[in-house]
Design an enzyme around this catalytic site. Sequence first.
Site, PDB file in Angstrom:
ATOM      1  N   CYS A 380       0.837  -1.195   0.000  1.00  0.00           N
ATOM      2  CA  CYS A 380       0.000   0.000   0.000  1.00  0.00           C
ATOM      3  C   CYS A 380       0.882   1.260   0.000  1.00  0.00           C
ATOM      4  CB  CYS A 380      -0.964  -0.036   1.183  1.00  0.00           C
ATOM      5  SG  CYS A 380      -2.365   1.103   1.006  1.00  0.00           S
ATOM      6  N   HIS A 519      -3.438  -5.399   0.043  1.00  0.00           N
ATOM      7  CA  HIS A 519      -2.938  -5.945   1.306  1.00  0.00           C
ATOM      8  C   HIS A 519      -2.948  -7.478   1.249  1.00  0.00           C
ATOM      9  CE1 HIS A 519      -2.724  -2.231   3.731  1.00  0.00           C
ATOM     10  NE2 HIS A 519      -3.659  -1.811   2.892  1.00  0.00           N
ATOM     11  N   GLU A 521      -1.385  -9.578   2.995  1.00  0.00           N
ATOM     12  CA  GLU A 521      -1.312 -10.214   4.312  1.00  0.00           C
ATOM     13  C   GLU A 521      -2.682 -10.634   4.827  1.00  0.00           C
ATOM     14  OE1 GLU A 521      -1.709  -5.736   5.230  1.00  0.00           O
ATOM     15  OE2 GLU A 521      -0.820  -7.023   3.690  1.00  0.00           O
TER      16      GLU A 521
END
Length: 547
Positions: A380, A519, A521
């Site tokens: 990001c 994102h 993750e």
Amino acid sequence: MARFIFITGGVVSSLGKGLASAALGALLQARGFTVRLRKLDPYLNVDPGTMSPFEHGEVFVTDDGAETDLDLGHYERFTGVAARKTDSVSSGRIYSNVLEKERRGDYLGKTIQVIPHVTNEIKDFISIGEDEVDFMLCEIGGTVGDIEGLPFFEAIRQFSQEKPRGQCVFMHLTLLPYIKASGELKTKPTQHSVKELRSIGLAPDILVCRSEGPIPQKEREKLALFCNVRPDAVIAAQDLKSIYEAPLAYHREGLDQAVLDAFQISPAPKPELSRWEDVADRIHNPEGEVRVAIVGKYTQLEDAYKSIAEALTHGGMANRVRVTADWIDAEIFEREDPAPYLEEFDAILVPGGFGERGTEGKIKAAEFARTRKVPYLGICLGMQMAVIEAARNLAELGDAGSEEFDHEAGKKRFTPVVYHLKEWVQGNYKVTRKADDDKGGTMRLGAYDAVLKEGSKVAQVYGSCQIEERHRHRYEVDIKYRDALEDKGLVFSGMSPDGRLPEIVEVADHPWFIGVQFHPELKSKPFEPHPLFADFIRAAKENSRLV
């Protein structure tokens, strides 16, 4: 029709209700049941989207664009069940819904009260999707006795009374403090917590007691007697070296069996725990170690980057290595040379964030990784800072910056390589935003498709040129600088399907330098590490051999 498990907490907060709920969900799955987990938070914010990370930790984003509590990350990581908007609600959202209905006249002129209108709204939320799964696990945030949590406790009391007998079970998580001076494990706080719970009409079927060590049989019997639960329903939740030990540890303690006994499910299906045994083996028997520097701005609170920390661990599991992550405040690099801090690391990760503070330090971290050929993952804002670094130092746009922090009065003229995103396509609709819109829920949120460049590093990593990832941002790299940057070796290797929004950049002549606008993750799991994190740690492992 789902069976409902309500998880409450007592004595103190932060005992691990979310982890216990996630581990229980995983154990029920291991016995062949389908599950869904949801969180009911008593705070008055509509959602955590506008909260500071220091206040609430990370914001976990779902595929359908909800900004939710970080516990939903635990739920997904342990069960693999993708969370939805309907899996997280706050008092703020409940009251907002009630007031909207009142303004529309839905209540036909009645006086609006906590009981029944607020509690009915909570019960309606709990019931969503109850026909889809075998078990619905509902965690109530906070602790029993908190005044703001009372409507939720009253709602689940009513809910359990309205369901057929035996369809709802209550699990209460408490603390058993150990008094070192006297050498005693104290049960009184748990007794008082259960007493408080019973005073509002709720009686726990299962006690999960957080403690530093095993609970002696004498204390188990005492808790069972005074808290009115079966002795085998007193479950010890001991401190663990890794959260991924929790499913196996709770199974050894008999938590899943206690839950099935409470529902009178007999004979209980045998659990298949090989998945979690493999996870535990990878955690406890690594074949090496890599060090990753996380250069961020919320480094004082690790929960601010919870999913990143876990995704790095998952990447380590995929490569049979232990990942040691060091958190470095990006502001340090605005005053000092980053080299002495970063030279000892095998890889560098720059995560997301908001606002100007620390951004110049992140740019310097990206420059260090690019010029020193150290594996780099920018997420990001971490991608945007890598693009600005390349624009300044490779494309000779020395005044490159972002509208997020360079548009303020008094700032010098700059080249807006990163701009405020005012419109984008979501499904079949065009979404429009203005800079002065409300902050809550107005970002580009949720899952979006991306098209990867054939032959690129990321296409190799994913094994596909079509991906879907979760976003949470309102600023975007300007595509008009693409040619100037690609001429200098920064490849735009992932784009939105309409070709307007850059999703991924990578450096062509670098062992591993990737920045992503989304994102990744948020979708990583211990038994299914995200491919970007798995390959990032592979690159870090290879880099460590060269040092």
